[in-house]
Design an enzyme around this catalytic site. Sequence first.
Site, PDB file in Angstrom:
ATOM      1  N   GLY A   1       6.593   7.969   0.815  1.00 16.58           N
ATOM      2  CA  GLY A   1       7.623   7.613   1.802  1.00 16.58           C
ATOM      3  C   GLY A   1       8.348   6.339   1.381  1.00 16.58           C
ATOM      4  N   HIS A   2       7.579   5.304   1.049  1.00 21.74           N
ATOM      5  CA  HIS A   2       8.189   4.042   0.587  1.00 21.74           C
ATOM      6  C   HIS A   2       9.033   4.291  -0.667  1.00 21.74           C
ATOM      7  CE1 HIS A   2       4.350   2.314   2.447  1.00 21.74           C
ATOM      8  NE2 HIS A   2       5.300   1.715   3.136  1.00 21.74           N
TER       9      HIS A   2
ATOM     10  N   TYR B   1       0.867  -1.181   0.000  1.00 18.53           N
ATOM     11  CA  TYR B   1       0.000   0.000   0.000  1.00 18.53           C
ATOM     12  C   TYR B   1       0.908   1.237   0.000  1.00 18.53           C
ATOM     13  CZ  TYR B   1      -4.568   2.069   0.035  1.00 18.53           C
ATOM     14  OH  TYR B   1      -5.695   2.742  -0.350  1.00 18.53           O
TER      15      TYR B   1
ATOM     16  N   SER C   1       0.630   4.225   5.476  1.00 18.84           N
ATOM     17  CA  SER C   1      -0.434   3.469   4.790  1.00 18.84           C
ATOM     18  C   SER C   1      -1.734   3.574   5.579  1.00 18.84           C
ATOM     19  CB  SER C   1      -0.031   2.006   4.649  1.00 18.84           C
ATOM     20  OG  SER C   1       1.203   1.909   3.980  1.00 18.84           O
ATOM     21  N   ARG C   2      -1.610   3.713   6.899  1.00 16.39           N
ATOM     22  CA  ARG C   2      -2.808   3.754   7.750  1.00 16.39           C
ATOM     23  C   ARG C   2      -3.550   5.095   7.661  1.00 16.39           C
ATOM     24  NH1 ARG C   2       0.454   0.284  11.404  1.00 16.39           N
ATOM     25  NH2 ARG C   2      -0.643  -1.696  11.623  1.00 16.39           N
TER      26      ARG C   2
ATOM     27  N   GLY D   1      12.839   3.613   7.098  1.00 18.86           N
ATOM     28  CA  GLY D   1      12.410   4.982   7.348  1.00 18.86           C
ATOM     29  C   GLY D   1      12.565   5.375   8.810  1.00 18.86           C
ATOM     30  N   GLN D   2      12.986   6.614   9.005  1.00 20.69           N
ATOM     31  CA  GLN D   2      13.063   7.200  10.348  1.00 20.69           C
ATOM     32  C   GLN D   2      11.662   7.333  10.955  1.00 20.69           C
ATOM     33  OE1 GLN D   2      15.985   8.184  11.957  1.00 20.69           O
ATOM     34  NE2 GLN D   2      14.692   8.721  13.714  1.00 20.69           N
ATOM     35  N   LYS D   3      10.636   7.303  10.096  1.00 19.32           N
ATOM     36  CA  LYS D   3       9.240   7.371  10.556  1.00 19.32           C
ATOM     37  C   LYS D   3       8.991   6.325  11.646  1.00 19.32           C
ATOM     38  CE  LYS D   3       4.579   7.344  10.160  1.00 19.32           C
ATOM     39  NZ  LYS D   3       4.260   6.091  10.817  1.00 19.32           N
TER      40      LYS D   3
HETATM   41  P1  AMP Z   1       5.712  -0.265   6.165  1.00 20.86           P
HETATM   42  O1  AMP Z   1       5.172  -0.629   4.817  1.00 20.86           O
HETATM   43  O2  AMP Z   1       4.829   0.649   6.942  1.00 20.86           O
HETATM   44  O3  AMP Z   1       6.193  -1.462   6.942  1.00 20.86           O
HETATM   45  O4  AMP Z   1       7.020   0.602   5.892  1.00 20.86           O
HETATM   46  C1  AMP Z   1       8.072   0.113   5.100  1.00 20.86           C
HETATM   47  C2  AMP Z   1       9.255   1.045   5.227  1.00 20.86           C
HETATM   48  O5  AMP Z   1       8.882   2.361   4.793  1.00 20.86           O
HETATM   49  C3  AMP Z   1       9.741   1.198   6.670  1.00 20.86           C
HETATM   50  O6  AMP Z   1      11.158   1.244   6.681  1.00 20.86           O
HETATM   51  C4  AMP Z   1       9.135   2.507   7.087  1.00 20.86           C
HETATM   52  O7  AMP Z   1       9.844   3.153   8.120  1.00 20.86           O
HETATM   53  C5  AMP Z   1       9.231   3.293   5.792  1.00 20.86           C
HETATM   54  N1  AMP Z   1       8.269   4.408   5.820  1.00 20.86           N
HETATM   55  C6  AMP Z   1       6.945   4.360   6.133  1.00 20.86           C
HETATM   56  N2  AMP Z   1       6.407   5.597   6.113  1.00 20.86           N
HETATM   57  C7  AMP Z   1       7.418   6.451   5.781  1.00 20.86           C
HETATM   58  C8  AMP Z   1       7.512   7.857   5.598  1.00 20.86           C
HETATM   59  N3  AMP Z   1       6.466   8.650   5.759  1.00 20.86           N
HETATM   60  N4  AMP Z   1       8.711   8.375   5.264  1.00 20.86           N
HETATM   61  C9  AMP Z   1       9.801   7.589   5.106  1.00 20.86           C
HETATM   62  N5  AMP Z   1       9.774   6.252   5.257  1.00 20.86           N
HETATM   63  C10 AMP Z   1       8.610   5.684   5.586  1.00 20.86           C
END
Ligand code: AMP
Length: 263
Positions: free
Chosen positions: A18-19, A14, A169-170, A130-132
Amino acid sequence: MPEADIGFVPTMGYLHTGHLSLADRARAENKLTVVSLFVNPTQFGPKEDFTKYPRDEERDLALLERARVDLVFIPTAEDIYGSRKDQALVHLPGITEVLEGSIRPGHFDGVCTIVAKLFNLVRPRRAYFGQKDAQQLAVIKKMVRDLNFAVEIVPCPTIRDSDGLALSSRNVYLDATARTTALGISRGLFAAEKLWQAGVAASEALCGEVRSAMAQGNFSHIDYVEVVDGETFDRLPEAKPGAIIVVAAKVGTTRLIDNICLK
Ligand code: AMP
């Protein structure tokens, strides 16, 4: 040692900007870029949103094609975990037991286990996080150090919408009113950062600034607002360079996390 210069971006799909910023960075720094799409069941608690987590594989694939990612890995849960219940689990003590780890017991065991498996399957030279998800990033760095993975972990900055909301994504769960409330988190973090830049280091004051911005909205629950050490995630009474202000809160049933790193 890895045979090819692979840059790897693990995701739960999703996808948003950011991704894609992680994938762009991986593409710029490696011969091959691999992105995985896998909603990992073992990092969700029994009452969490695993079944309801947003998914759109077709859209993700189109975005990754446009981003010129070389390979997309979309395993099934069966591919990753097989059918046996007595699988190995990677557990890191300490840092996985506080904050996100205490509110979501077992979450980081699931994260470490999937990331370890994906590292062994993809064999990247570098992996982008991501630092997020600041605590996740610190946990993965520790896992790589403790278990001697031959992977360089590359931290990437949080990408935000123009209004300040950290992309997630949320966020798709948020209607306009919920989104207005959610914005209190980034507004509070930026205000606390200004206070820190003006010379205030007391965690109580910095967290108070975040909480007062959040009080303008209608959060259903604030899990935590804390100043922590950026590496160990130990709570700090006084901020210092490299400390992180971390926030987790719920708007309705949607749980959001965000943070800001103090320079
Ligand atoms: P997720 O799909 O939420 O597991 O995230 C996958 C990767 O994308 C992880 O390393 C997250 O930290 C990074 N990520 C998610 N949201 C952001 C964002 N807004 N900015 C930068 N990286 C992100």
